[in-house]
Design an enzyme around this catalytic site. Structure first.
Site, PDB file in Angstrom:
ATOM      1  N   SER A 182       0.806  -1.226   0.000  1.00 53.09           N
ATOM      2  CA  SER A 182       0.000   0.000   0.000  1.00 53.09           C
ATOM      3  C   SER A 182       0.838   1.275   0.000  1.00 53.09           C
ATOM      4  O   SER A 182       0.352   2.322  -0.412  1.00 53.09           O
ATOM      5  CB  SER A 182      -0.961  -0.001   1.174  1.00 53.09           C
ATOM      6  OG  SER A 182      -0.263  -0.195   2.385  1.00 53.09           O
ATOM      7  N   HIS A 210      -5.302  -3.190  -2.922  1.00 53.50           N
ATOM      8  CA  HIS A 210      -4.881  -2.236  -3.949  1.00 53.50           C
ATOM      9  C   HIS A 210      -4.686  -2.894  -5.324  1.00 53.50           C
ATOM     10  O   HIS A 210      -4.383  -2.204  -6.288  1.00 53.50           O
ATOM     11  CB  HIS A 210      -3.579  -1.539  -3.523  1.00 53.50           C
ATOM     12  CG  HIS A 210      -3.743  -0.745  -2.273  1.00 53.50           C
ATOM     13  ND1 HIS A 210      -4.179   0.567  -2.275  1.00 53.50           N
ATOM     14  CD2 HIS A 210      -3.568  -1.079  -0.975  1.00 53.50           C
ATOM     15  CE1 HIS A 210      -4.253   1.003  -1.022  1.00 53.50           C
ATOM     16  NE2 HIS A 210      -3.890   0.024  -0.213  1.00 53.50           N
ATOM     17  N   LYS A 240     -11.697   0.944  -2.380  1.00 49.73           N
ATOM     18  CA  LYS A 240     -10.742   1.506  -3.348  1.00 49.73           C
ATOM     19  C   LYS A 240     -11.364   1.388  -4.753  1.00 49.73           C
ATOM     20  O   LYS A 240     -12.276   2.143  -5.060  1.00 49.73           O
ATOM     21  CB  LYS A 240      -9.408   0.800  -3.167  1.00 49.73           C
ATOM     22  CG  LYS A 240      -9.003   0.878  -1.665  1.00 49.73           C
ATOM     23  CD  LYS A 240      -7.648   0.423  -1.356  1.00 49.73           C
ATOM     24  CE  LYS A 240      -7.408   0.211   0.135  1.00 49.73           C
ATOM     25  NZ  LYS A 240      -7.654   1.357   1.016  1.00 49.73           N
TER      26      LYS A 240
HETATM   27  C1  PLP Z   1      -3.618  -3.372   2.075  1.00 50.97           C
HETATM   28  C2  PLP Z   1      -4.867  -2.982   2.777  1.00 50.97           C
HETATM   29  N1  PLP Z   1      -5.597  -3.922   3.391  1.00 50.97           N
HETATM   30  C3  PLP Z   1      -6.738  -3.625   4.033  1.00 50.97           C
HETATM   31  C4  PLP Z   1      -7.206  -2.334   4.090  1.00 50.97           C
HETATM   32  C5  PLP Z   1      -8.466  -2.036   4.845  1.00 50.97           C
HETATM   33  O1  PLP Z   1      -9.505  -1.779   3.988  1.00 50.97           O
HETATM   34  P1  PLP Z   1     -10.789  -0.914   4.434  1.00 50.97           P
HETATM   35  O2  PLP Z   1     -10.512   0.498   4.099  1.00 50.97           O
HETATM   36  O3  PLP Z   1     -11.891  -1.506   3.632  1.00 50.97           O
HETATM   37  O4  PLP Z   1     -10.972  -1.150   5.901  1.00 50.97           O
HETATM   38  C6  PLP Z   1      -6.500  -1.324   3.455  1.00 50.97           C
HETATM   39  C7  PLP Z   1      -6.998   0.072   3.479  1.00 50.97           C
HETATM   40  O5  PLP Z   1      -6.366   0.986   3.929  1.00 50.97           O
HETATM   41  C8  PLP Z   1      -5.293  -1.646   2.798  1.00 50.97           C
HETATM   42  O6  PLP Z   1      -4.561  -0.687   2.205  1.00 50.97           O
END
Ligand code: PLP
Length: 392
Positions: A182, A210, A240
Site C-alpha cells: 500500500s 490495492h 478503493k
Molecule cells: C492493504 C490494505 N488492506 C486492508 C485495508 C483495509 O480496507 P478498508 O478500508 O476496507 O478497511 C486497506 C486500506 O487501507 C489496505 O490498504
C-alpha cells in the site's frame, strides 16, 4: 495514575497544527473524484484509492440510489442474524467467480476482513507469518489471533523459507502478504513465495486491497501472475477500486464456511447497507465490461513514473498506480507536501512508523479518470516544488 495522562502529554499533532504543517483529516467541501475543494480552493486529487474513478460514475451512483429506495439506508444487524440481503449473496457469488475461487464472504470493511479471517484461522499452536511491509490491518488480525507471529523481510522468499523451516511440522502455518503493497506500490513476489508455502505445508492469503481493479486486468495480482490456484485466500476491499465500503475474503467453500461461522468481526458487526453492496456490484460490472479503464490507470501510472524519474525523483519499486516519492526526512516531506497543497496538488505525506525512518515519502496515486492535462499540471507542480524544496 490518570489513564488520560498520555492524552495530556500528546502534543505532536497540535505542534504541527500550530506550525501550519498538519496534513491530516483535511475536511473537503467537494469531492468530484479527480478534483476536490478545500476552503473554496480546487486541488487535483493525487492521494485517493479511487483507482478506476468509479465513485462518481453515473451507473454506480444510480445503483446506490436505487438500492436505498428499495431497501432503506441500513441493514441494522449482522450478516449472521437479520442483516443478510439477497444482494449480499449475489455480490459474493459474482466476486468468487471474478477472482476464481469457490466462495466469497463480505465483511463490513477490509480491516474487518483481516481481523476476522486471520484471528479465526490462526489459533493456539498455529503460526502466522507476515511480510514486514504488510498492512496494519493484517498485523492487527494476527495480534487478535492466539497463535504466534513471525515476520520475514519484505518480499524476501529466502528469509521466508528460513522462517518456515524453523516452525515445527505439527503447527498450522498461514503466510499473509499484500498483493500490491500500500505504500510502495510494488507487487508481492508470489512466484518465489508460492513454492515455499507449498514446500512447508503452509497456506497463503493475499490481501489485494490495492490490486483488485488494477492488476491482472482488474482481477488482481494472483491472476496477473497466473497463480490463483496457488493462493488459498484472496482478500480485497470495496473502499478503493470498488468505489464503496466493505470487503471480502474468497477461497475454498469449506474454509469460507468456517470463517463465516467463527470470524467475530463478521458476526458481531452490522452488514454493509444495500447502497454499498449495490455500488460494489455496479463497479464489478464495470470492471468486467470496461477493461479499458484498468488500462488507462496503468498507462497514467507508467507515464508518471517515467516523468518523475526523468525529473530526478525516487519512486522506489512502484509498478502500480501507487507511486511513492521518497523524500527521506520529516521536514522536507512536510515542506514538499505543503508547497504541493498550496499549488493545488493533494498528496499524502507518510512518515515513521508507517514507513521506516529515512524512507519518509509522499504517497501519490492516480485514477483512470485523471485527464492528461491534470497529469501535466501535477508533473509541472512537482518539478517546481521539488526544486524549491531541494529534492531535485
Ligand atoms: C492493504 C490494505 N488492506 C486492508 C485495508 C483495509 O480496507 P478498508 O478500508 O476496507 O478497511 C486497506 C486500506 O487501507 C489496505 O490498504
Amino acid at each position: 495514575m490518570d489513564i488520560f495522562e498520555k492524552c495530556h502529554n500528546y502534543t505532536q499533532a497540535k505542534e504541527a497544527m500550530a506550525g501550519g504543517f498538519y496534513p491530516y483529516f483535511i475536511p473537503l467541501d467537494e469531492n468530484e473524484g479527480t478534483e476536490v475543494e478545500f476552503e473554496g480552493k480546487k486541488l487535483i486529487m493525487c492521494g485517493s484509492n479511487n483507482y478506476l474513478g468509479l465513485t462518481t460514475h453515473p451507473k454506480v451512483k444510480q445503483a446506490a440510489l436505487d438500492a436505498i429506495n428499495r431497501y432503506g439506508t441500513s441493514c441494522t444487524g449482522s450478516r449472521f442474524l437479520n442483516g443478510t440481503l439477497a444482494m449480499h449473496e449475489q455480490l459474493e457469488h459474482e466476486l468468487a467467480e471474478f477472482v476464481g475461487k469457490e466462495e466469497a464472504l463480505i465483511f463490513s470493511t477490509g480491516m474487518q476482513v483481516n481481523l476476522g479471517t486471520i484471528s479465526s484461522l490462526v489459533t493456539r499452536d498455529d503460526v502466522v507469518i507476515l511480510d514486514k511491509d504488510d498492512h496494519a490491518s493484517i498485523v492487527d488480525g494476527a495480534r487478535l489471533g492466539y497463535g504466534k507471529i513471525e515476520r520475514f523481510r519484505h518480499n524476501d522468499a529466502e528469509h521466508l523459507e528460513r522462517v518456515l523451516q524453523s516452525i515445527p511440522d505439527n503447527q498450522g502455518k498461514l503466510v499473509v502478504v499484500d498483493g500490491v503493497f500500500s505504500m510502495g506500490g510494488d507487487l508481492a513476489d508470489l512466484k518465489s513465495i508460492t513454492p515455499m508455502v507449498k514446500k512447508y505445508g503452509a497456506r497463503l492469503m493475499v490481501d489485494d486491497a490495492h490490486g483488485m481493479g488494477v492488476t491482472g486486468r482488474g482481477r488482481g495480482t494472483a491472476h496477473q501472475m497466473g497463480l490463483t490456484d496457488q493462493v488459498d485466500l484472496i482478500m480485497s476491499t470495496f473502499s478503493k477500486s470498488f468505489a464503496s465500503l466493505g470487503g471480502f475474503i474468497a477461497g475454498d467453500e469449506e474454509v469460507v464456511h468456517y470463517i463465516k461461522h467463527t470470524a467475530r468481526s463478521l458476526i458481531f458487526s452490522a452488514s454493509i447497507p444495500a447502497a454499498n453492496a449495490a455500488a460494489a456490484l455496479a463497479s464489478l460490472d464495470i470492471m468486467r465490461t470496461e477493461p479499458e479503464r484498468v488500462d488507462r490507470v496503468n498507462a497514467i501510472a507508467e507515464r508518471v513514473r517515467e516523468d518523475m524519474c526523468a525529473m530526478g525523483f525516487n519512486v522506489a519499486d512502484s509498478v502500480t498506480p501507487i507511486i511513492p516519492v521518497i523524500i527521506g526526512d520529516d521536514p522536507r516531506t512536510f515542506a514538499m507536501w505543503k508547497a504541493l497543497f498550496a499549488n493545488g496538488v493533494f498528496v499524502n505525506p507518510v512518515i515513521s512508523p508507517a514507513v521506516p525512518q529515512g524512507s519518509q515519502l509522499l504517497r501519490t496515486s492516480y485514477m483512470a479518470t485523471h485527464t492528461d492535462a491534470q497529469v501535466d499540471q501535477v508533473m509541472e507542480t512537482f518539478r517546481a516544488v521539488g526544486k524549491e524544496v531541494g529534492i531535485i
